[in-house]
Design a protein around this motif. Structure first.
Motif, PDB file in Angstrom:
ATOM      1  N   ASP A 201       0.841  -1.194   0.000  1.00  0.00           N
ATOM      2  CA  ASP A 201       0.000   0.000   0.000  1.00  0.00           C
ATOM      3  C   ASP A 201       0.880   1.248   0.000  1.00  0.00           C
ATOM      4  O   ASP A 201       1.774   1.392   0.833  1.00  0.00           O
ATOM      5  CB  ASP A 201      -0.917  -0.009   1.228  1.00  0.00           C
ATOM      6  CG  ASP A 201      -2.116   0.905   1.041  1.00  0.00           C
ATOM      7  OD1 ASP A 201      -1.945   2.004   0.484  1.00  0.00           O
ATOM      8  OD2 ASP A 201      -3.224   0.535   1.463  1.00  0.00           O
ATOM      9  N   ASP A 202       0.619   2.149  -0.940  1.00  0.00           N
ATOM     10  CA  ASP A 202       1.419   3.371  -1.058  1.00  0.00           C
ATOM     11  C   ASP A 202       0.829   4.554  -0.298  1.00  0.00           C
ATOM     12  O   ASP A 202       1.336   5.674  -0.394  1.00  0.00           O
ATOM     13  CB  ASP A 202       1.564   3.765  -2.537  1.00  0.00           C
ATOM     14  CG  ASP A 202       2.464   2.803  -3.299  1.00  0.00           C
ATOM     15  OD1 ASP A 202       3.538   2.471  -2.777  1.00  0.00           O
ATOM     16  OD2 ASP A 202       2.077   2.373  -4.399  1.00  0.00           O
ATOM     17  N   VAL A 221       6.569  -1.653   4.632  1.00  0.00           N
ATOM     18  CA  VAL A 221       5.875  -0.889   3.602  1.00  0.00           C
ATOM     19  C   VAL A 221       6.860  -0.506   2.499  1.00  0.00           C
ATOM     20  O   VAL A 221       8.081  -0.636   2.669  1.00  0.00           O
ATOM     21  CB  VAL A 221       5.243   0.379   4.217  1.00  0.00           C
ATOM     22  CG1 VAL A 221       4.268   0.010   5.334  1.00  0.00           C
ATOM     23  CG2 VAL A 221       6.331   1.319   4.761  1.00  0.00           C
ATOM     24  N   PRO A 222       6.357  -0.009   1.358  1.00  0.00           N
ATOM     25  CA  PRO A 222       7.267   0.460   0.308  1.00  0.00           C
ATOM     26  C   PRO A 222       8.226   1.527   0.832  1.00  0.00           C
ATOM     27  O   PRO A 222       7.878   2.304   1.726  1.00  0.00           O
ATOM     28  CB  PRO A 222       6.301   1.033  -0.740  1.00  0.00           C
ATOM     29  CG  PRO A 222       5.043   0.249  -0.549  1.00  0.00           C
ATOM     30  CD  PRO A 222       4.938   0.025   0.924  1.00  0.00           C
ATOM     31  N   SER A 223       9.415   1.566   0.277  1.00  0.00           N
ATOM     32  CA  SER A 223      10.441   2.512   0.726  1.00  0.00           C
ATOM     33  C   SER A 223       9.956   3.951   0.647  1.00  0.00           C
ATOM     34  O   SER A 223      10.289   4.779   1.510  1.00  0.00           O
ATOM     35  CB  SER A 223      11.706   2.344  -0.116  1.00  0.00           C
ATOM     36  OG  SER A 223      12.207   1.033   0.013  1.00  0.00           O
ATOM     37  N   MET A 227       9.843   6.661   3.869  1.00  0.00           N
ATOM     38  CA  MET A 227      10.461   7.981   3.858  1.00  0.00           C
ATOM     39  C   MET A 227       9.556   9.040   4.477  1.00  0.00           C
ATOM     40  O   MET A 227      10.038  10.075   4.942  1.00  0.00           O
ATOM     41  CB  MET A 227      10.821   8.376   2.416  1.00  0.00           C
ATOM     42  CG  MET A 227      11.948   7.544   1.812  1.00  0.00           C
ATOM     43  SD  MET A 227      13.505   7.756   2.712  1.00  0.00           S
ATOM     44  CE  MET A 227      13.860   9.476   2.336  1.00  0.00           C
ATOM     45  N   LYS A 228       8.260   8.787   4.488  1.00  0.00           N
ATOM     46  CA  LYS A 228       7.305   9.731   5.078  1.00  0.00           C
ATOM     47  C   LYS A 228       7.110   9.476   6.570  1.00  0.00           C
ATOM     48  O   LYS A 228       6.442  10.253   7.253  1.00  0.00           O
ATOM     49  CB  LYS A 228       5.960   9.633   4.359  1.00  0.00           C
ATOM     50  CG  LYS A 228       6.030   9.930   2.870  1.00  0.00           C
ATOM     51  CD  LYS A 228       4.685   9.692   2.206  1.00  0.00           C
ATOM     52  CE  LYS A 228       4.767   9.913   0.702  1.00  0.00           C
ATOM     53  NZ  LYS A 228       3.468   9.620   0.024  1.00  0.00           N
ATOM     54  N   TRP A 234       8.273   1.423  14.060  1.00  0.00           N
ATOM     55  CA  TRP A 234       7.440   0.269  13.718  1.00  0.00           C
ATOM     56  C   TRP A 234       7.005   0.268  12.252  1.00  0.00           C
ATOM     57  O   TRP A 234       6.418  -0.695  11.777  1.00  0.00           O
ATOM     58  CB  TRP A 234       6.215   0.201  14.624  1.00  0.00           C
ATOM     59  CG  TRP A 234       5.241   1.335  14.443  1.00  0.00           C
ATOM     60  CD1 TRP A 234       4.128   1.340  13.649  1.00  0.00           C
ATOM     61  CD2 TRP A 234       5.294   2.632  15.043  1.00  0.00           C
ATOM     62  NE1 TRP A 234       3.485   2.560  13.710  1.00  0.00           N
ATOM     63  CE2 TRP A 234       4.182   3.373  14.571  1.00  0.00           C
ATOM     64  CE3 TRP A 234       6.174   3.246  15.933  1.00  0.00           C
ATOM     65  CZ2 TRP A 234       3.935   4.683  14.971  1.00  0.00           C
ATOM     66  CZ3 TRP A 234       5.914   4.560  16.338  1.00  0.00           C
ATOM     67  CH2 TRP A 234       4.817   5.255  15.852  1.00  0.00           C
ATOM     68  N   ILE A 235       7.292   1.339  11.539  1.00  0.00           N
ATOM     69  CA  ILE A 235       7.054   1.408  10.094  1.00  0.00           C
ATOM     70  C   ILE A 235       8.410   1.247   9.419  1.00  0.00           C
ATOM     71  O   ILE A 235       9.298   2.095   9.552  1.00  0.00           O
ATOM     72  CB  ILE A 235       6.409   2.748   9.676  1.00  0.00           C
ATOM     73  CG1 ILE A 235       5.088   2.968  10.406  1.00  0.00           C
ATOM     74  CG2 ILE A 235       6.203   2.776   8.164  1.00  0.00           C
ATOM     75  CD1 ILE A 235       3.994   1.973  10.044  1.00  0.00           C
TER      76      ILE A 235
END
Length: 247
Positions: A201-202, A221-223, A227-228, A234-235
């Motif tokens: 999921d983006d 999650v996606p890289s 970054m956000k 935990w992310i």
């Protein structure tokens, strides 16, 4: 006519066949190095493969439907067209075309449900395949063991360890996207057990990230998403998933 839809649906290759096709395509892409690149490639290619099968299924349905009325086209409708003209022919054939459109709609609905189910199942087996290709043993729970674990898709290293020494196992839930009901579809983390969530999921919002924390989950999650959320331990990035499982 229901038999036509069932027959065409049966022509869609099985999950295992699609998995083998995906693995072959991945083997041809040697430039893909990290875990995230490979997983994203497999997910995208899986959608393309199913879309191709879906288009073929629609062609098969229309062809089978036309063949089922072959004598009618030849003996009655062609005669109407030749003797009474286009207007009468159109009135005669319209009910049959409506029937065809209803069949197509039914098939598209069924294939849509199949696509969602296959997408989730392929995501799970793709992760298992990639982990095992990197020397990380893992199992997909089946039977009574799966029922006992609930919403767990993968266990590292195996079910035996997960049951006898759960503190030494990793419990993984695989979700391609985190939709509205995602909290009802993933497990709540518990003490002495490591629960991981992996998703492509983006759009992980700050509020959703906080919900993940409250559920005692570590999310991969996606890289671009990580970054956000650099301030949230935990992310984590999917790229780090195999490394963390080896730790």
């Amino acid at each position: 006519m229901d038999s036509l839809v069932s027959h065409v649906k049966a022509s869609i290759p099985s999950l295992s066949q699609m998995r083998l096709e995906l693995q072959q395509r991945l083997s041809e892409r040697r430039e893909l190095k990290d875990f995230e690149e490979k997983l994203r490639f497999l997910d995208d290619e899986g959608k393309k493969i199913f879309q191709g099968y879906q288009e073929q299924a629609l062609y098969r349905l229309v062809e089978a439907w036309l063949d089922s009325y072959e004598s009618l086209w030849r003996e009655e409708y062609l005669d109407v067209l030749q003797k009474r003209g286009w207007t009468h022919f159109k009135k005669s054939i319209l009910p049959k075309l409506v029937e065809l459109s209803q069949l197509v709609q039914r098939l598209e609905k069924d294939l849509g449900n199949m696509r969602k189910a296959r997408g989730g199942a392929l995501f799970q087996v793709n992760i298992q395949h990639l982990l095992m290709s990197e020397g990380i043993p893992c199992e997909i729970p089946t039977g009574n063991k799966a029922s006992a674990l609930g919403r767990i898709d993968l266990v590292v290293p195996n079910m035996e360890i997960a049951q006898s020494h759960p503190d030494k196992a990793y419990f993984i839930t695989c979700k391609r996207t985190l939709r509205e009901r995602w909290k009802q579809e993933v497990p709540q983390g518990t003490a002495n057990r490591r629960f991981y969530l992996i998703t492509l999921d983006d759009s992980i919002s700050p509020s959703k990230a906080e919900e993940i924390r409250k559920m005692n989950l570590i999310a991969y999650v996606p890289s671009s998403v990580k970054m956000k959320h650099t301030d949230k331990s935990w992310i984590r990035s999917i790229k780090d998933f195999p490394k963390d499982l080896r730790a």
